[in-house]
Design a protein around this motif. Structure first.
Motif, PDB file in Angstrom:
ATOM      1  N   ASP A   8       5.178  13.370  12.009  1.00 11.12           N
ATOM      2  CA  ASP A   8       6.615  13.145  11.836  1.00 11.12           C
ATOM      3  C   ASP A   8       7.145  13.929  10.634  1.00 11.12           C
ATOM      4  N   ALA A   9       8.134  14.778  10.895  1.00  9.59           N
ATOM      5  CA  ALA A   9       8.681  15.637   9.834  1.00  9.59           C
ATOM      6  C   ALA A   9       9.399  14.829   8.761  1.00  9.59           C
ATOM      7  N   ARG A  10       9.951  13.674   9.146  1.00  5.96           N
ATOM      8  CA  ARG A  10      10.676  12.858   8.170  1.00  5.96           C
ATOM      9  C   ARG A  10       9.731  12.259   7.142  1.00  5.96           C
ATOM     10  N   VAL A  11       8.553  11.853   7.594  1.00  3.61           N
ATOM     11  CA  VAL A  11       7.559  11.321   6.654  1.00  3.61           C
ATOM     12  C   VAL A  11       7.092  12.431   5.720  1.00  3.61           C
ATOM     13  N   ASN A  12       6.890  13.623   6.273  1.00  3.11           N
ATOM     14  CA  ASN A  12       6.549  14.790   5.440  1.00  3.11           C
ATOM     15  C   ASN A  12       7.620  15.033   4.383  1.00  3.11           C
ATOM     16  N   PHE A  13       8.857  14.967   4.800  1.00  7.41           N
ATOM     17  CA  PHE A  13       9.981  15.212   3.891  1.00  7.41           C
ATOM     18  C   PHE A  13      10.016  14.172   2.768  1.00  7.41           C
ATOM     19  N   ILE A  14       9.871  12.912   3.125  1.00  5.54           N
ATOM     20  CA  ILE A  14       9.838  11.840   2.111  1.00  5.54           C
ATOM     21  C   ILE A  14       8.677  12.079   1.144  1.00  5.54           C
ATOM     22  N   TYR A  15       7.506  12.371   1.712  1.00  6.50           N
ATOM     23  CA  TYR A  15       6.312  12.576   0.886  1.00  6.50           C
ATOM     24  C   TYR A  15       6.498  13.761  -0.077  1.00  6.50           C
ATOM     25  N   PHE A  20      11.636  -0.294 -10.664  1.00  2.00           N
ATOM     26  CA  PHE A  20      12.661   0.253  -9.777  1.00  2.00           C
ATOM     27  C   PHE A  20      11.980   0.682  -8.494  1.00  2.00           C
ATOM     28  N   TRP A  21      12.487   0.161  -7.379  1.00  2.00           N
ATOM     29  CA  TRP A  21      11.901   0.410  -6.059  1.00  2.00           C
ATOM     30  C   TRP A  21      12.735   1.458  -5.334  1.00  2.00           C
ATOM     31  N   PHE A  22      12.225   2.699  -5.279  1.00  2.00           N
ATOM     32  CA  PHE A  22      12.881   3.766  -4.509  1.00  2.00           C
ATOM     33  C   PHE A  22      12.729   3.482  -3.017  1.00  2.00           C
ATOM     34  N   ARG A  23      13.812   3.738  -2.265  1.00  2.00           N
ATOM     35  CA  ARG A  23      13.755   3.564  -0.816  1.00  2.00           C
ATOM     36  C   ARG A  23      14.498   4.701  -0.127  1.00  2.00           C
ATOM     37  N   ARG A  24      15.788   4.484   0.160  1.00  2.00           N
ATOM     38  CA  ARG A  24      16.551   5.566   0.771  1.00  2.00           C
ATOM     39  C   ARG A  24      17.426   6.231  -0.273  1.00  2.00           C
ATOM     40  N   ASP A  25      16.877   6.466  -1.424  1.00  2.00           N
ATOM     41  CA  ASP A  25      17.633   6.995  -2.575  1.00  2.00           C
ATOM     42  C   ASP A  25      16.725   7.911  -3.386  1.00  2.00           C
ATOM     43  N   LEU A  26      16.164   8.915  -2.701  1.00  2.00           N
ATOM     44  CA  LEU A  26      15.098   9.717  -3.288  1.00  2.00           C
ATOM     45  C   LEU A  26      15.642  10.816  -4.199  1.00  2.00           C
TER      46      LEU A  26
END
Length: 434
Positions: free
Chosen positions: A50-57, A8-14
């Motif tokens: 980038d705050a968005r990358v931090n958030f994803i991480y 399963f490949w997570f993308r914009r569904d974290l």
């Protein structure tokens, strides 16, 4: 011999719950290896803090910990071009099927086409599911099959179709034992993907009954700060759109519900008209002779235009990664109409700065203020940035918060006269589109 498994490949569904593709993968016959790819094609264009990358991480690390503690599993983390990662995965594992959820943006569509073709060459299925919207692609169209390009009729048909829609929640908890048992799957730290800790934070969303009920009365006043902050969470899928629609229905609030439908309207526009990321939906608007003065663009970016409502919005964006929706319309109109700077410049700046940047909505709204898009404001509608203050920030509370030198000698002069700019805009637009 390697054990067959599914990915399963997570993308914009974290999120682990109410995730349709993940749900379908977990119910399949083989153990599931969850993965996430930090896509270098995307990341290489972003600032290192980038705050968005931090958030994803950070979100992924929480998900990993949850699976490690509760299910003796994890999420495998990779960094690079997706095709290169899949070439490696095919060597390392006996993969039966790759599951994931649909993504509608032009780059994502090309990427998935490439991955699907590669997997097919290796006799691996690639299955994708609708997850981030209620209705997608051509599920809400006119009777002749053409897409709606005006919001109100789209919204009405969306609601009509919704009456027969099974709004179910896809609970994964009963199936998580079908994950691959391995708590030491590959991990990464921020530095390994070229990033560092951001000074900005993506806030938690607030969707209380009170916020929903008061939404219509408070949403236009930036000083109240009463918006839900749902944007980034819908963008990255840390919240399910199905659960949000359920909340809106439960509170019987049409306005909040319709904001969610606006999101889907712009998504289907991008699906049907992918060229609108670079070209005006109304092609004659690409004949506009933009001034594109770089010094003036810089002042707009920095919030030093001499128009305090505009400046407050731009400074809020630069300082926090967020801008109130009412103010977004104003600063967008000011850039395109007062300064005659191409909407694509503003769209790109928002793409870099906004935590809730969503390509479909951002492009759609920028074209709206420029007059060039679907259901757009007519070109002669030009917001007066001064009278807007009396309507939406009459006590100057929002302005004073972000423009502390407001009403002092340190505040810059107006960079352009409103009346002159308006007349110039009308002349240039009329020449282009008539």
């Amino acid at each position: 011999m390697k054990q067959p498994l599914n990915i399963f490949w997570f993308r914009r569904d974290l999120r682990l719950d109410d995730n349709i593709g993940f749900f379908e993968a977990l119910r399949s016959e083989h153990p599931v290896l969850p993965i996430f790819i930090f896509d270098s094609e995307i990341l290489d264009q972003l600032p290192e803090d980038d705050a968005r990358v931090n958030f994803i991480y950070d979100t992924l690390q929480k998900m990993r910990s949850n699976l490690q503690d509760e299910r003796d599993s994890s999420i495998a983390m990779y960094h690079g071009k997706p095709l290169d990662i899949y070439k490696k995965l095919v060597e390392d594992y006996d993969i039966n099927t790759v599951f994931t959820n649909h993504d509608y943006e032009p780059y994502a569509r090309e990427r998935d086409k490439e991955i699907k073709s590669f997997l097919k060459d290796h006799d691996i299925d690639f299955k994708t599911f609708k997850d981030q919207v209620i209705f997608e692609k051509d599920e809400v169209v006119k009777k002749d099959g053409d897409p709606y390009v005006v919001y109100t009729p789209y919204m009405k048909v969306w609601k009509e179709n919704f009456k027969d829609y099974d709004l179910k929640i896809y609970y994964t908890n009963d199936y998580l034992d079908n994950l691959v048992k391995n708590t030491r799957l590959p991990n990464l730290d921020l530095a390994e993907i070229g990033f560092k800790k951001s000074s900005q934070q993506i806030e938690e969303y607030t969707v209380t009954p009170t916020l929903i009920q008061e939404y219509e009365d408070t949403r236009n006043f930036p000083a109240k700060d009463s918006t839900s902050r749902l944007g980034p969470h819908l963008r990255f899928g840390t919240v399910s759109v199905r659960k949000m629609v359920k909340k809106a229905i439960a509170e019987k609030n049409e306005i909040f519900w319709q904001e969610l439908i606006w999101r889907e309207f712009f998504m289907q526009i991008l699906w049907h008209y992918p060229d609108t990321t670079k070209e005006s939906f109304k092609s004659k608007y690409d004949r506009i002779e933009w001034r594109n003065n770089e010094d003036e663009f810089k002042k707009w970016c920095e919030g030093k235009t001499g128009y305090p409502f505009v400046d407050a919005g731009m400074r809020q964006l630069n300082q926090t990664g967020f801008m109130h929706n009412r103010v977004r319309m104003l600063v967008g109109s000011f850039l395109c109409k007062h300064l005659l700077i191409d909407w694509r410049w503003g769209e790109a700046y928002f793409a870099e700065k906004l935590h809730d940047y969503e390509m479909s909505s951002n492009v759609g709204n920028w074209q709206w203020v420029a007059g060039s898009g679907v259901d757009a404001a007519p070109y002669f509608r030009i917001f007066n940035p001064t009278t807007q203050i009396d309507k939406f920030d009459k006590d100057r509370t929002y302005i004073k918060k972000f423009v502390p030198e407001f009403d002092t000698d340190d505040y810059p002069e107006k960079m352009v006269d409103h009346k002159e700019a308006r007349e110039r805009c009308l002349k240039v637009y009329k020449e282009a589109v008539s």
